[in-house]
Design an enzyme around this catalytic site. Structure first.
Site, short mmCIF file in Angstrom:
data_model
loop_
_atom_site.label_atom_id
_atom_site.label_comp_id
_atom_site.label_asym_id
_atom_site.label_seq_id
_atom_site.Cartn_x
_atom_site.Cartn_y
_atom_site.Cartn_z
N VAL A 1 -0.17 -4.50 -9.65
CA VAL A 1 -0.88 -3.32 -9.16
C VAL A 1 -2.14 -3.71 -8.40
O VAL A 1 -2.37 -3.26 -7.27
CB VAL A 1 -1.21 -2.38 -10.34
N GLU B 1 -1.28 4.72 -9.90
CA GLU B 1 -0.38 4.14 -8.88
C GLU B 1 1.06 4.55 -9.15
O GLU B 1 1.42 4.81 -10.30
CB GLU B 1 -0.54 2.61 -8.85
N ASN C 1 6.51 9.03 -14.86
CA ASN C 1 7.36 7.98 -15.44
C ASN C 1 8.27 8.54 -16.54
O ASN C 1 9.44 8.16 -16.64
CB ASN C 1 6.49 6.84 -15.99
N CYS D 1 6.68 -0.83 -17.36
CA CYS D 1 6.10 0.53 -17.28
C CYS D 1 6.83 1.57 -18.12
O CYS D 1 6.23 2.17 -19.01
CB CYS D 1 6.08 0.96 -15.82
#
Ligand code: UGA
Length: 438
Positions: free
Chosen positions: A11, A157, A214, A266
């Site tokens: 990131v 992000e 997500n 993630c």
């Protein structure tokens, strides 16, 4: 603008280079001396398409510098962007130690008005705590007046590994959480030149948007994986079903690929963190509990499928294609591929593995009994079965007639449905996908 990015992982490095390309002057800071030394020499410590070229371009133009010393680059910086890791703890909570450590350091060296922006994925409420932490440090060293001018911003992000630069330069939205117009405006200017809808909102909204995005994508994956289990039982084909439902714009075609479940640094972490955040706030997020359960079940189910077909895997030679958590990256964090290989190995299978980019990272993590083959074809030599675990396009390009000759038993378990459209049964293979018979 002058910006300092702290953390040079996926990131931080992608964002730092992206902002440099947009015309800002960027200083990237990391505690990892070896990593900073390598970056200084133009070497990217992980595989990400296009990153090395952009790094060298930005270095040649003098728009980016790398250092381990935050103090040396703090002077005159308008934005301090925190992009350090927030891994899960052993109890599934988010480990925020690195974030607060950086907040401490920023507080110690800040002597002018600036914005502390957080890109790391952090639980709701963290941005405010980071601001408190920075201000406390400043007050402790007698900078109370300036401390009142420090602002915080949440800029989550949405970069996907393997296409991180593409995502940076063509975002669908840019989310900016802040407490006042001026901070929104400064953060807006940082992103000037990028397309995508601007969402200027509160800190809490910005923090929750990241988790919601997500978690929703993970939910789509677990949904299609359960549908695949049904499809298999009733003799339907999940790929046709997914294609057809995806044509409805209310559903959309992406994240409907059935397989061995989601992995990576993630989704597993963020879905669990949101589930836990809900619990801590007195709400039982039942759907997310099921998403996690389905994802775990998917690996068990795939292993059972292999065992049902082979009888026992003990002493059987199994070729494994793929180690990375998905194609296009060398990242093996929370990789379903790695987990399945380890479990096959523990059950006595003789594994020969190949991955185009992730072999170096996996060395040392896997049992010494596992053979790392130089090519996909070599891995399959003499195999009783082939398992496809990562969706690398390269695996579609092998000569399947040669593969058929090299394998002892022409049996393929495709955990990604990568080869489903290649009519492999016509070439003499027995093919088993996830919710599809190819
Ligand atoms: C994900 C999100 O896509 C990014 O938007 C986000 O910024 C990033 O997490 C993050 O939070 O930093 P990434 O982890 O790189 O990005 O990977 P994805 O492409 O989202 O894939 C995640 C997992 O889901 C992979 O294991 C992949 O194989 C699996 N997957 C994906 C499926 O099993 N089926 C699908 O249809 C899509």
């Amino acid at each position: 603008m002058n910006i300092v990015v702290i953390g040079t992982g996926y990131v931080g490095l992608v964002s730092g280079l992206g902002y440099a390309k947009l015309g800002h002057r960027v200083a990237c800071v990391d505690v990892d001396v070896a990593k900073i030394a390598a970056l200084d020499l133009g070497e990217v410590p992980f595989y990400e398409p296009g990153l090395r070229d952009l790094l060298r371009e930005m270095q040649e133009q003098g728009r980016i510098v790398f250092t381990t010393d935050l103090y040396s680059v703090a002077d005159g910086a308008e934005i301090f962007l925190i992009a350090v890791g927030t891994p899960p703890t052993a109890f599934g909570e988010v480990d925020l130690r690195a974030v607060f450590h950086v907040a401490d350091d920023i507080g110690k060296c800040l002597d002018h008005e600036a914005i502390v922006a957080i890109k790391s994925t952090v639980p709701v409420g963290t941005n405010r705590k980071v601001l408190d932490c920075v201000r406390e440090k400043m007050i402790a060293i007698g900078r109370e007046n300036v401390s009142r001018c420090i602002q915080v911003a949440s800029v989550p992000e949405f970069l996907s590994e393997g296409k991180a630069l593409e995502d940076f330069f063509a975002p669908h939205r840019i989310v900016i959480g802040a407490e006042n117009y001026t901070t929104h405006d400064v953060m807006g200017r940082l992103h000037a030149g990028l397309p995508g809808t601007r969402i200027c909102t509160t800190l809490e909204n910005a923090e929750l948007i990241k988790y919601a995005a997500n978690a929703f994508l993970a939910t789509k994956i677990s949904f299609i994986n359960e549908m695949a289990c049904i499809a298999e039982r009733v003799g339907a084909d999940i790929q046709t079903v997914a294609h057809a439902i995806g044509l409805d714009p209310r559903i959309g075609p992406s994240f409907l690929k059935a397989g061995i479940g989601y992995g990576g640094s993630c989704f597993p972490k963020d879905v669990s963190a949101l589930h836990q955040l809900a619990g801590l706030n007195g709400y039982d997020f039942k759907l997310l509990g099921a998403v996690i359960e389905v994802n775990n079940h998917q690996r068990d189910w795939f292993l059972r499928k292999i065992e049902n077909r082979l009888g026992s895997v003990r002493g059987r030679k199994i070729a494994a294609w793929g180690l990375a958590f998905k194609g296009g990256t060398d990242d093996i964090r929370e990789s379903a591929a790695l987990d399945i290989i380890q479990r096959l190995c523990a059950r006595g299978a003789e594994i020969s593995v190949y991955d185009p980019f992730a072999m170096t990272r996996a060395h040392g993590l896997l049992s010494d009994d596992i053979v790392f083959a130089p090519t996909a074809m070599d891995a399959a030599e003499g195999a009783d079965a082939l398992v496809v675990l990562t969706d690398w396009q390269e695996f579609r390009d092998v000569s399947f007639s040669t593969l058929r000759e090299r394998m002892v038993n022409p049996l393929i378990f495709d955990g990604r449905n990568l080869l489903a459209d290649m009519h492999l049964s016509g070439l003499g293979f027995q093919y088993e996908g996830v919710g599809t018979s190819g």
